[in-house]
Motif scaffolding. Structure first.
Motif, PDB file in Angstrom:
ATOM      1  N   ALA A   1      44.310  45.858  27.288  1.00 60.37           N
ATOM      2  CA  ALA A   1      43.266  45.286  26.433  1.00 60.37           C
ATOM      3  C   ALA A   1      41.933  45.981  26.658  1.00 60.37           C
ATOM      4  N   ILE A   2      41.203  46.117  25.566  1.00 63.50           N
ATOM      5  CA  ILE A   2      39.828  46.595  25.597  1.00 63.50           C
ATOM      6  C   ILE A   2      38.989  45.442  25.067  1.00 63.50           C
ATOM      7  N   ARG A   3      38.212  44.846  25.914  1.00 64.20           N
ATOM      8  CA  ARG A   3      37.393  43.695  25.535  1.00 64.20           C
ATOM      9  C   ARG A   3      35.961  44.155  25.255  1.00 64.20           C
ATOM     10  N   VAL A   4      35.323  43.484  24.315  1.00 68.34           N
ATOM     11  CA  VAL A   4      33.952  43.810  23.943  1.00 68.34           C
ATOM     12  C   VAL A   4      33.112  42.544  24.049  1.00 68.34           C
ATOM     13  N   HIS A   5      31.975  42.653  24.712  1.00 63.92           N
ATOM     14  CA  HIS A   5      31.054  41.524  24.828  1.00 63.92           C
ATOM     15  C   HIS A   5      30.713  41.023  23.424  1.00 63.92           C
ATOM     16  N   PRO A   6      30.739  39.707  23.190  1.00 64.21           N
ATOM     17  CA  PRO A   6      30.486  39.183  21.842  1.00 64.21           C
ATOM     18  C   PRO A   6      29.105  39.524  21.283  1.00 64.21           C
ATOM     19  N   GLY A   7      28.154  39.856  22.148  1.00 62.12           N
ATOM     20  CA  GLY A   7      26.813  40.203  21.683  1.00 62.12           C
ATOM     21  C   GLY A   7      26.655  41.662  21.293  1.00 62.12           C
ATOM     22  N   ASN A   8      27.716  42.443  21.382  1.00 62.33           N
ATOM     23  CA  ASN A   8      27.630  43.863  21.039  1.00 62.33           C
ATOM     24  C   ASN A   8      27.401  44.023  19.540  1.00 62.33           C
ATOM     25  N   GLN A   9      26.389  44.813  19.167  1.00 63.45           N
ATOM     26  CA  GLN A   9      26.017  45.007  17.762  1.00 63.45           C
ATOM     27  C   GLN A   9      26.756  46.154  17.079  1.00 63.45           C
ATOM     28  N   CYS A  10      27.434  46.999  17.857  1.00 62.01           N
ATOM     29  CA  CYS A  10      28.064  48.199  17.292  1.00 62.01           C
ATOM     30  C   CYS A  10      29.584  48.199  17.359  1.00 62.01           C
ATOM     31  N   LEU A  11      30.128  47.498  18.334  1.00 55.09           N
ATOM     32  CA  LEU A  11      31.570  47.523  18.568  1.00 55.09           C
ATOM     33  C   LEU A  11      32.142  46.121  18.524  1.00 55.09           C
TER      34      LEU A  11
ATOM     35  N   VAL B   1      42.300  50.888  39.000  1.00 55.69           N
ATOM     36  CA  VAL B   1      42.848  49.668  38.420  1.00 55.69           C
ATOM     37  C   VAL B   1      41.771  48.877  37.686  1.00 55.69           C
ATOM     38  N   SER B   2      40.535  48.933  38.204  1.00 58.86           N
ATOM     39  CA  SER B   2      39.466  48.103  37.662  1.00 58.86           C
ATOM     40  C   SER B   2      38.143  48.860  37.694  1.00 58.86           C
ATOM     41  N   VAL B   3      37.390  48.716  36.609  1.00 61.18           N
ATOM     42  CA  VAL B   3      36.041  49.257  36.568  1.00 61.18           C
ATOM     43  C   VAL B   3      35.120  48.180  36.009  1.00 61.18           C
ATOM     44  N   VAL B   4      34.011  47.954  36.698  1.00 62.53           N
ATOM     45  CA  VAL B   4      33.001  46.999  36.239  1.00 62.53           C
ATOM     46  C   VAL B   4      31.838  47.816  35.695  1.00 62.53           C
ATOM     47  N   LEU B   5      31.623  47.694  34.392  1.00 63.87           N
ATOM     48  CA  LEU B   5      30.559  48.433  33.724  1.00 63.87           C
ATOM     49  C   LEU B   5      29.306  47.573  33.674  1.00 63.87           C
ATOM     50  N   GLY B   6      28.182  48.132  34.106  1.00 68.47           N
ATOM     51  CA  GLY B   6      26.932  47.388  34.128  1.00 68.47           C
ATOM     52  C   GLY B   6      26.391  47.105  32.739  1.00 68.47           C
ATOM     53  N   SER B   7      25.524  46.113  32.658  1.00 66.15           N
ATOM     54  CA  SER B   7      25.007  45.650  31.363  1.00 66.15           C
ATOM     55  C   SER B   7      24.122  46.679  30.665  1.00 66.15           C
TER      56      SER B   7
ATOM     57  N   VAL C   1      36.144  45.969  29.974  1.00 65.46           N
ATOM     58  CA  VAL C   1      35.227  45.076  29.269  1.00 65.46           C
ATOM     59  C   VAL C   1      33.958  45.873  28.981  1.00 65.46           C
ATOM     60  N   LEU C   2      33.678  46.077  27.692  1.00 56.69           N
ATOM     61  CA  LEU C   2      32.495  46.835  27.284  1.00 56.69           C
ATOM     62  C   LEU C   2      31.304  45.897  27.142  1.00 56.69           C
ATOM     63  N   PRO C   3      30.192  46.202  27.825  1.00 57.10           N
ATOM     64  CA  PRO C   3      29.005  45.351  27.755  1.00 57.10           C
ATOM     65  C   PRO C   3      28.373  45.325  26.366  1.00 57.10           C
ATOM     66  N   ALA C   4      27.448  44.406  26.171  1.00 59.79           N
ATOM     67  CA  ALA C   4      26.790  44.204  24.881  1.00 59.79           C
ATOM     68  C   ALA C   4      26.023  45.431  24.413  1.00 59.79           C
ATOM     69  N   GLY C   5      25.479  46.220  25.320  1.00 62.38           N
ATOM     70  CA  GLY C   5      24.634  47.345  24.939  1.00 62.38           C
ATOM     71  C   GLY C   5      25.362  48.635  24.587  1.00 62.38           C
ATOM     72  N   VAL C   6      26.679  48.683  24.756  1.00 62.72           N
ATOM     73  CA  VAL C   6      27.397  49.924  24.446  1.00 62.72           C
ATOM     74  C   VAL C   6      27.340  50.177  22.952  1.00 62.72           C
ATOM     75  N   ARG C   7      26.787  51.351  22.596  1.00 62.25           N
ATOM     76  CA  ARG C   7      26.657  51.722  21.189  1.00 62.25           C
ATOM     77  C   ARG C   7      27.706  52.735  20.771  1.00 62.25           C
ATOM     78  N   ARG C   8      28.196  53.501  21.749  1.00 61.14           N
ATOM     79  CA  ARG C   8      29.115  54.577  21.399  1.00 61.14           C
ATOM     80  C   ARG C   8      30.203  54.722  22.445  1.00 61.14           C
ATOM     81  N   VAL C   9      31.435  54.784  21.954  1.00 64.69           N
ATOM     82  CA  VAL C   9      32.585  55.134  22.775  1.00 64.69           C
ATOM     83  C   VAL C   9      33.146  56.404  22.150  1.00 64.69           C
TER      84      VAL C   9
END
Length: 190
Positions: A134-144, A87-93, A113-121
């Motif tokens: 919903a697929i949420r992306v950290h606002p600081g993510n530079q790629c997604l 139901v839930s997954v917490v992805l580390g920074s 919720v995808l952390p800021a450092g994720v570069r590739r999905v």
């Protein structure tokens, strides 16, 4: 030396680890537990846990929640495939890459919720997640980036994944979108 001999079973925990190919830490290659709520440790024997390996949680239908430490950089191919109770997954920074079909058939997963450092999905990483609203992306993510819970490349030129739990009969692409990734929409919706 065989891969089996290089594996480390963590006493009193349900994980099996192997050294990462680059020697930078350990990868969890198998989960053998029965717990519904799983927390991956950040280290074992003074070595950081840097990844979840290919099919490490394959078809672990009893697992409801997973928390990954900030040390994890990679989720391997089909890492959580078939975890129908997840139901839930917490992805580390520290997460940088989500491998192909990492969450395929996680039919109870409601949001990611995808952390800021994720570069590739990778392709189909969130495919056939029938409850994913919903697929949420950290606002600081530079790629997604995410618009209204839909996953895009940062400039919205490529739609990467439309949540499988959405039931709207129509979706209007942003004007900047030039391409749609293969299998970005659930079967029968595009």
């Amino acid at each position: 030396m065989s891969a089996l001999r290089e594996s480390y079973y963590v006493p009193r925990t349900p994980f099996v680890f192997q050294p990462a190919a680059d020697g930078s830490g350990l990868v969890a290659v198998r989960y053998q537990g029965r717990a519904r709520h799983v927390v991956l440790p950040d280290a074992y024997q003074d070595q950081p846990v840097i990844g979840v390996g290919e099919e490490a949680f394959l078809n672990q239908t009893h697992v409801a929640t997973v928390a990954l430490p900030d040390t994890v950089r990679l989720l391997g191919r089909r890492a959580f495939c078939g975890c129908k109770g997840l139901v839930s997954v917490v992805l580390g920074s520290g997460l940088q890459e989500i491998g192909p079909e990492a969450f395929l058939h996680c039919s109870a997963l409601a949001t990611v919720v995808l952390p800021a450092g994720v570069r590739r999905v990778s392709a189909r990483a969130l495919a056939q997640c029938d409850s994913l609203a919903a697929i949420r992306v950290h606002p600081g993510n530079q790629c997604l980036g995410g618009i209204d819970g839909v996953l895009f490349s940062k400039a919205c030129r490529l739609l990467l994944q439309y949540p499988g739990g959405r039931t709207a009969p129509h979706y209007r692409l942003p004007a900047a979108t030039r391409a749609i990734a293969l299998d970005a929409f659930p079967a029968g919706t595009a």
